[in-house]
Structure formats: structure tokens, C-alpha cells
Design an enzyme around this catalytic site. Structure first.
Site, PDB file in Angstrom:
ATOM      1  N   SER A  19       0.685  -1.146  -0.039  1.00 33.46           N
ATOM      2  CA  SER A  19       0.005  -0.078   0.027  1.00 33.46           C
ATOM      3  C   SER A  19       0.929   1.404   0.181  1.00 33.46           C
ATOM      4  CB  SER A  19      -0.928  -0.030   1.211  1.00 33.46           C
ATOM      5  OG  SER A  19      -1.490   1.287   1.339  1.00 33.46           O
ATOM      6  N   ARG A  20       0.628   2.273  -0.759  1.00 36.39           N
ATOM      7  CA  ARG A  20       1.052   3.343  -0.870  1.00 36.39           C
ATOM      8  C   ARG A  20       0.285   4.627  -0.301  1.00 36.39           C
ATOM      9  NH1 ARG A  20       2.554   0.199  -5.591  1.00 36.39           N
ATOM     10  NH2 ARG A  20       4.870   0.515  -5.700  1.00 36.39           N
ATOM     11  N   SER A  21      -0.734   4.156   0.389  1.00 37.01           N
ATOM     12  CA  SER A  21      -1.289   5.254   1.196  1.00 37.01           C
ATOM     13  C   SER A  21      -0.692   5.749   2.350  1.00 37.01           C
ATOM     14  CB  SER A  21      -2.736   4.433   1.790  1.00 37.01           C
ATOM     15  OG  SER A  21      -3.484   4.294   0.691  1.00 37.01           O
ATOM     16  N   LYS A  70     -12.712  -4.656   1.196  1.00 31.81           N
ATOM     17  CA  LYS A  70     -13.937  -3.526   0.836  1.00 31.81           C
ATOM     18  C   LYS A  70     -15.381  -3.972   0.855  1.00 31.81           C
ATOM     19  CE  LYS A  70     -10.862  -0.683  -2.035  1.00 31.81           C
ATOM     20  NZ  LYS A  70     -10.584  -0.152  -3.344  1.00 31.81           N
ATOM     21  N   ASP A 107     -13.740   5.883  -3.477  1.00 31.04           N
ATOM     22  CA  ASP A 107     -13.096   5.735  -4.943  1.00 31.04           C
ATOM     23  C   ASP A 107     -13.715   6.414  -6.021  1.00 31.04           C
ATOM     24  OD1 ASP A 107     -10.931   4.060  -4.028  1.00 31.04           O
ATOM     25  OD2 ASP A 107     -12.109   2.134  -4.104  1.00 31.04           O
ATOM     26  N   ILE A 228      -6.762   2.701 -14.711  1.00 37.74           N
ATOM     27  CA  ILE A 228      -6.504   2.562 -13.395  1.00 37.74           C
ATOM     28  C   ILE A 228      -5.407   1.887 -12.780  1.00 37.74           C
ATOM     29  CG2 ILE A 228      -8.999   3.665 -13.086  1.00 37.74           C
ATOM     30  CD1 ILE A 228      -9.390   0.697 -11.660  1.00 37.74           C
TER      31      ILE A 228
HETATM   32  P1  NAP Z   1     -11.505  -7.218  -9.148  1.00 39.52           P
HETATM   33  O1  NAP Z   1     -12.679  -6.707  -8.372  1.00 39.52           O
HETATM   34  O2  NAP Z   1     -10.797  -8.593  -8.744  1.00 39.52           O
HETATM   35  O3  NAP Z   1     -11.866  -7.284 -10.876  1.00 39.52           O
HETATM   36  C1  NAP Z   1     -10.917  -7.486 -11.757  1.00 39.52           C
HETATM   37  C2  NAP Z   1     -11.482  -7.326 -12.962  1.00 39.52           C
HETATM   38  O4  NAP Z   1     -10.542  -7.600 -13.864  1.00 39.52           O
HETATM   39  C3  NAP Z   1     -12.858  -7.896 -13.355  1.00 39.52           C
HETATM   40  O5  NAP Z   1     -13.838  -7.411 -14.109  1.00 39.52           O
HETATM   41  C4  NAP Z   1     -12.405  -9.273 -14.205  1.00 39.52           C
HETATM   42  O6  NAP Z   1     -13.090  -9.767 -15.242  1.00 39.52           O
HETATM   43  C5  NAP Z   1     -11.083  -8.633 -14.955  1.00 39.52           C
HETATM   44  N1  NAP Z   1     -10.040  -9.479 -15.376  1.00 39.52           N
HETATM   45  C6  NAP Z   1      -9.142 -10.044 -14.282  1.00 39.52           C
HETATM   46  N2  NAP Z   1      -8.300 -10.910 -15.264  1.00 39.52           N
HETATM   47  C7  NAP Z   1      -8.885 -10.923 -16.471  1.00 39.52           C
HETATM   48  C8  NAP Z   1      -8.469 -11.609 -17.747  1.00 39.52           C
HETATM   49  N3  NAP Z   1      -7.597 -12.541 -17.830  1.00 39.52           N
HETATM   50  N4  NAP Z   1      -9.134 -11.433 -18.726  1.00 39.52           N
HETATM   51  C9  NAP Z   1     -10.109 -10.622 -18.776  1.00 39.52           C
HETATM   52  N5  NAP Z   1     -10.715  -9.800 -17.599  1.00 39.52           N
HETATM   53  C10 NAP Z   1      -9.937  -9.930 -16.508  1.00 39.52           C
HETATM   54  O7  NAP Z   1     -10.521  -5.984  -8.951  1.00 39.52           O
HETATM   55  P2  NAP Z   1     -10.779  -4.607  -8.671  1.00 39.52           P
HETATM   56  O8  NAP Z   1     -10.782  -4.248  -7.118  1.00 39.52           O
HETATM   57  O9  NAP Z   1     -11.948  -4.046  -9.404  1.00 39.52           O
HETATM   58  O10 NAP Z   1      -9.411  -3.974  -9.210  1.00 39.52           O
HETATM   59  C11 NAP Z   1      -9.212  -3.950 -10.742  1.00 39.52           C
HETATM   60  C12 NAP Z   1      -7.689  -3.070 -10.894  1.00 39.52           C
HETATM   61  O11 NAP Z   1      -7.916  -1.922 -10.545  1.00 39.52           O
HETATM   62  C13 NAP Z   1      -6.791  -3.506  -9.915  1.00 39.52           C
HETATM   63  O12 NAP Z   1      -5.435  -3.764 -10.866  1.00 39.52           O
HETATM   64  C14 NAP Z   1      -6.448  -2.521  -9.165  1.00 39.52           C
HETATM   65  O13 NAP Z   1      -5.100  -2.697  -8.478  1.00 39.52           O
HETATM   66  C15 NAP Z   1      -6.907  -1.599  -9.688  1.00 39.52           C
HETATM   67  N6  NAP Z   1      -7.228  -0.518  -8.800  1.00 39.52           N
HETATM   68  C16 NAP Z   1      -6.808   0.878  -9.011  1.00 39.52           C
HETATM   69  C17 NAP Z   1      -7.144   2.145  -8.160  1.00 39.52           C
HETATM   70  C18 NAP Z   1      -6.555   3.551  -8.280  1.00 39.52           C
HETATM   71  O14 NAP Z   1      -6.459   3.979  -7.187  1.00 39.52           O
HETATM   72  N7  NAP Z   1      -5.790   3.706  -9.303  1.00 39.52           N
HETATM   73  C19 NAP Z   1      -8.118   1.730  -7.210  1.00 39.52           C
HETATM   74  C20 NAP Z   1      -8.705   0.464  -7.267  1.00 39.52           C
HETATM   75  C21 NAP Z   1      -8.310  -0.552  -7.924  1.00 39.52           C
HETATM   76  P3  NAP Z   1     -14.076 -10.934 -14.567  1.00 39.52           P
HETATM   77  O15 NAP Z   1     -15.409 -10.425 -13.746  1.00 39.52           O
HETATM   78  O16 NAP Z   1     -14.246 -11.723 -16.075  1.00 39.52           O
HETATM   79  O17 NAP Z   1     -13.278 -11.952 -13.785  1.00 39.52           O
END
Ligand code: NAP
Length: 289
Positions: A19-21, A70, A107, A228
Site C-alpha cells: 500500500s502506498r497510502s 472492501k 474511490d 486505473i
Molecule cells: P476485481 O474486483 O478483482 O476485478 C477484476 C476485473 O478484471 C474483473 O472485471 C475481471 O473480469 C477482470 N479480469 C481479471 N483478469 C482478467 C482476464 N485475464 N481477462 C479479462 N478480464 C480479466 O479487482 P478491482 O478491485 O476491481 O481492481 C481492478 C484493478 O484496478 C486492479 O489492478 C487494482 O489494483 C486497480 N485499482 C486501482 C485503483 C486506483 O486508485 N488507481 C483503485 C482500485 C483498484 P471477470 O469479472 O471476468 O473476472
């Protein structure tokens, strides 16, 4: 801990070392003269409720909540803000007087704030295409509806998850006349032709993980592109979009802005998203990649 003083806020997750928080919040605590530190709190899922009670008893003002808590924390709070309620996930806890535990989701607002700096790009004026239907995508779609985007197309590998997202978020009282529509990956080319915004909210493109492989040729020339995923900071999606002349926004903005809104909820001060904070995070990312 940065100054030896008492922890008053933190981030709870499992694992938590990534975490970078703490980097951001400890700078802000110092900048605004608040006596206390922001600490990582590693908590296994089975210890979540106990750990939250302990932090409350220790006098914490609040904590951020990250993967995998979460959604689980949603059921532990006594009150929720509208964003957390609609999204179905909490990323910030506020320990209120009289033992109230409030769950917020910053978020969504953090994501929207990260796009607001993109002067001259009318990303609210047309449909948005959001890739992904996980927790982050739910927050992003809610944020886009709040920002006034009329139509959001959610494209996900598992279409049933996009359908649930669309059902949960479409046409809520504040979003009448705005629509969220689920689509399979095969519709992407067609949807991109007419969109004002393309968002990668999947975990594809993350350093060391599976790549995001999409053809940007059909993308509407004026569309803003954002990812993101912030490790790497310039994802292959952003690099290609930039080379095709699109304005791009990386994922650090969302990280910084969601943190600002959490800090404001705890301490009544909205910190600046100064270039210094971004520079500290960029330097830290470079160290770890
Ligand atoms: P999550 O709930 O696990 O959702 C992951 C998403 O990615 C789902 O839609 C999943 O599809 C898709 N996915 C994963 N592997 C895949 C593959 N091989 N092919 C196609 N689709 C795939 O994760 P999340 O919490 O939403 O986070 C998603 C990303 O956002 C992470 O990398 C996280 O670090 C980043 N993030 C960034 C911030 C920021 O502040 N910049 C904030 C929050 C999250 P399925 O539903 O089909 O599995």
C-alpha cells in the site's frame, strides 16, 4: 511511523505491504500539523471485525480499507454514505463519536476528480466504455453517473458480472435517464466508435500480469483514455492511446484523490493534490518495478 507519535489513521488489508497510502497520508499529517501517524494494519479476513474494534478502542479517527476487505466491511458498519451503499463496497471507515462506524466510498469521487484536470476533453458529453465489472469498476460507473454521463457501457469477460453491475447501478433515483448497459468483449470495437471515454478498470496490464490486448483503431478520435492500473504508470494501453493522439490519464490520480477525500472525512481538511505527492509516489513506483 514517521514522527514517533500516536497512530490515528491507517489502512487495513491483507497483505498490506504494497500500500502506498501511508506515504501520502503521513505527508499530509505533517503538512497540516496534525499530531499522529498513518499506519498499515495487516489483517486477515477472519480477524476483520476484531481488528476494527481494536482500532476504534485505540482512538483511531478512521482507516482506509483495501483488498480483500472492501465488500466484507460493508456488513460491519452502522451507517454508509450514498456512494458506499450504491457501489456495495467501503474503502474508508470513519469512527464517529458514540461508537458509530461509518462506511464511505471515496474511490468514485477520486476517479472523477482524476479526470477533471483533463481540460478541453469533453468526457462527460458522450458514452463511456468501462472495461471490467469488479469492485473498482462499480465505483467508477457510479462516479461517471454522478458526473452526468448519460450512457455507460460495461464490457466484461464474465458478462453476468456486468449484468449485475448494470442492474445495481442503472436508473437509481439520482440517475434517472442515465443507463448502464452490459456487453461482452466482442462488442468492444463497435462501442468504441462513438464513445467519449475509455476506462480500463480490469486488472489487465498490471506489471507481471496478463496484458490488456485491445485494438484501438476503432476508438473515436476525441476519446479520453484512462487506465486505473498504475504499476506500470504508463500502461501499454496508455502508451498506444497517446501514440494515436488521445489525451490520456494514468491511475495515480485516482489513488491520490480517493486518499484526499478520506483525509477530509477524518480531519476536515481537504489536502492539495500537489505535484510533490505525485512525485513521491512516482519515485516509490520506480523503486518497486
Ligand atoms: P476485481 O474486483 O478483482 O476485478 C477484476 C476485473 O478484471 C474483473 O472485471 C475481471 O473480469 C477482470 N479480469 C481479471 N483478469 C482478467 C482476464 N485475464 N481477462 C479479462 N478480464 C480479466 O479487482 P478491482 O478491485 O476491481 O481492481 C481492478 C484493478 O484496478 C486492479 O489492478 C487494482 O489494483 C486497480 N485499482 C486501482 C485503483 C486506483 O486508485 N488507481 C483503485 C482500485 C483498484 P471477470 O469479472 O471476468 O473476472
Amino acid at each position: 511511523m514517521t514522527n514517533g507519535s500516536k497512530p490515528i489513521a491507517g489502512v487495513i488489508g491483507w497483505p498490506i505491504s504494497h500500500s502506498r497510502s501511508p506515504l501520502m497520508h503521513n505527508i499530509w499529517l505533517k503538512t497540516y500539523g496534525i499530531n499522529g501517524t498513518y499506519v498499515p494494519v495487516e489483517t486477515a479476513p477472519e480477524d476483520l471485525a476484531h481488528s476494527i474494534n481494536l482500532l476504534k478502542d485505540k482512538g483511531f479517527r478512521g482507516v482506509n480499507v483495501t483488498v480483500p476487505h472492501k465488500e466484507a466491511v460493508f456488513d460491519l458498519v452502522t451507517a454508509k454514505d450514498e456512494a458506499a451503499r450504491t457501489i456495495g463496497a467501503v474503502n474508508t471507515l470513519l469512527f464517529e463519536p458514540a461508537g458509530l462506524l461509518k462506511g464511505l466510498n471515496t474511490d468514485a469521487a477520486g476517479f472523477v476528480a482524476s479526470l477533471k484536470g483533463s481540460a478541453g476533453v469533453a468526457w462527460t458529453q458522450g458514452p463511456a466504455v468501462v472495461l471490467g465489472a469488479g469492485g473498482a469498476a462499480r465505483a467508477i460507473v457510479y462516479g461517471l453517473l454522478e458526473a452526468g454521463v448519460q450512457e455507460v457501457f460495461v464490457v466484461n469477460r464474465t458478462v453476468s458480472r456486468a449484468e449485475v453491475l448494470a442492474r445495481d447501478l442503472s436508473g437509481k433515483s439520482d440517475h434517472k435517464g442515465q443507463w448502464v448497459k452490459p456487453h461482452p468483449w466482442t462488442s468492444l470495437g463497435t462501442l468504441m466508435k462513438n464513445c467519449a471515454l475509455l476506462v480500463n478498470a480490469t486488472s489487465l496490464g498490471l506489471e507481471g500480469g496478463a496484458p490488456l490486448e485491445i485494438d484501438l483503431d476503432p476508438l473515436s478520435p476525441g476519446a479520453l483514455v484512462t487506465d486505473i492500473v498504475y504499476a506500470p504508470l504508463e500502461t501499454p494501453l496508455l502508451r498506444e492511446a497517446k501514440s494515436k493522439g488521445h489525451v490520456v490519464v494514468d491511475g495515480l490520480g485516482m489513488l491520490i484523490h480517493q486518499a484526499r477525500f478520506a483525509f477530509e472525512a477524518w480531519f476536515d481538511i481537504l489536502p492539495d493534490a500537489s505535484p510533490d505527492i505525485r512525485a513521491v509516489l512516482e519515485a516509490d513506483l520506480k523503486k518497486s518495478i
